[in-house]
Motif scaffolding. Structure first.
Motif, short mmCIF file in Angstrom:
data_model
loop_
_atom_site.label_atom_id
_atom_site.label_comp_id
_atom_site.label_asym_id
_atom_site.label_seq_id
_atom_site.Cartn_x
_atom_site.Cartn_y
_atom_site.Cartn_z
N ALA A 112 16.77 -1.28 -31.08
CA ALA A 112 16.44 0.22 -31.44
C ALA A 112 15.09 0.68 -31.22
N GLN B 139 14.34 3.81 -24.49
CA GLN B 139 15.46 4.50 -24.01
C GLN B 139 16.84 4.36 -24.75
N GLY C 30 18.03 5.76 -27.62
CA GLY C 30 18.66 7.00 -27.87
C GLY C 30 19.51 7.39 -26.67
N GLU C 31 18.99 7.40 -25.59
CA GLU C 31 19.67 7.76 -24.11
C GLU C 31 20.86 6.76 -24.21
N GLN D 104 22.37 5.33 -26.55
CA GLN D 104 23.36 5.41 -27.81
C GLN D 104 24.18 7.08 -27.32
N ALA D 105 23.55 7.78 -26.70
CA ALA D 105 24.07 9.00 -26.21
C ALA D 105 25.12 8.71 -25.06
#
Length: 275
Positions: free
Chosen positions: A160, A164, A166-167, A169-170
């Motif tokens: 986490a 990257q 967050g990228e 996860q999207a």
């Protein structure tokens, strides 16, 4: 990834690439870029490049994630190969999560190894396969090597923390949504086909019963055909002629003949619709 823009790449490909990249980042590169050392050179591998071996129950706790190298495939892999090489390249490697332990063995369940599969959820890394039964690993085995990667929570936190994450996860969320949409469309198609087959199956069964013998049948692909080419020819015209012949000689009463023709109409319409 490629020269394609992010917008042009399907979410599942982005999720697949980032999943592997983020997981691999937990394990340092060999500075000399040589990840397949011989045992004689093991002293030149820095400890931070290696996976700590599990040799006794005291080396692990419940909820630890372990790497298992089966069948002694590489010979002292934990000492002669870097963690990155073992986890990201070697075929006979898998991960497990410790459920319980005793002095001589560990009870574990397999977990996903993120090295190229988009559907792995890094946020829930280490979740065991539901379909797999627990497996007992004997610590005294000489046919496999076991190493410790860390606790499931430690590893999730490291994943986490990747810039990257967050990228990924999207992209993962978008890929799941696309997969669910495809699954829903496939389900609707299957349901539509099943609904289409209800009257067709009834017509096939009804016609054959009235004729007293099989004249038409459904194929494995749910197409309806005559049991012979002769009966199937010209949109089942000869089947119609055959029924008229049965009626003419008294083997198919008028009311049953009319019913048989109604069944045949359903069959012909279905056959034309499948073209």
């Amino acid at each position: 990834m490629s020269t394609e823009t992010v917008e042009a790449v399907e979410p599942y490909r982005i999720a697949e690439h980032l999943s592997r990249t983020i997981f691999a980042s937990l394990f340092p590169h060999d500075p000399e870029n040589n990840e397949k050392r011989h045992a004689a050179r093991r002293s030149s591998l820095a400890p931070e490049l290696l996976i700590p071996p599990v040799e006794a129950a005291a080396d692990v706790e419940v909820d630890d994630i372990l790497v298992v190298v089966e069948d002694d495939a590489y010979g002292n892999a934990l000492r002669t190969h870097t963690a990155r090489d073992i986890l990201m390249r070697q075929a006979r490697t898998h991960l497990v999560r410790v459920l319980s332990k005793s002095a001589r063995s560990l009870v574990v369940k397999w977990v996903d190894l993120p090295r190229g599969n988009w559907h792995i959820n890094l946020a829930e890394f280490g979740t065991p396969y539901d379909l797999h039964e627990p497996q007992r690993l004997m610590l005294s085995s000489t046919s496999r090597e076991i190493g410790r990667l860390g606790t499931v929570e430690e590893l999730r936190q490291k994943l986490a923390a990747h810039p990257q994450f967050g990228e990924w996860q999207a992209a993962y969320t978008a890929a799941v949504a696309e997969q669910e949409a495809r699954d829903a469309a496939s389900k609707a198609e299957r349901e539509s086909e099943a609904a289409r087959l209800v009257p067709l199956k009834a017509a096939v069964a009804g016609l054959n019963k009235l004729a007293g013998e099989p004249l038409v049948e459904l194929t494995y692909s749910n197409s309806v055909i005559g049991v012979t080419r002769w009966l199937h020819a010209n949109d089942f015209m000869r089947t119609r002629v055959y029924l008229a012949g049965l009626n003419a000689v008294g083997n198919l009463p008028d009311d049953q003949h009319r019913e048989a023709l109604l069944h045949l109409d359903v069959i012909i319409a279905a056959a034309k619709g499948k073209r």
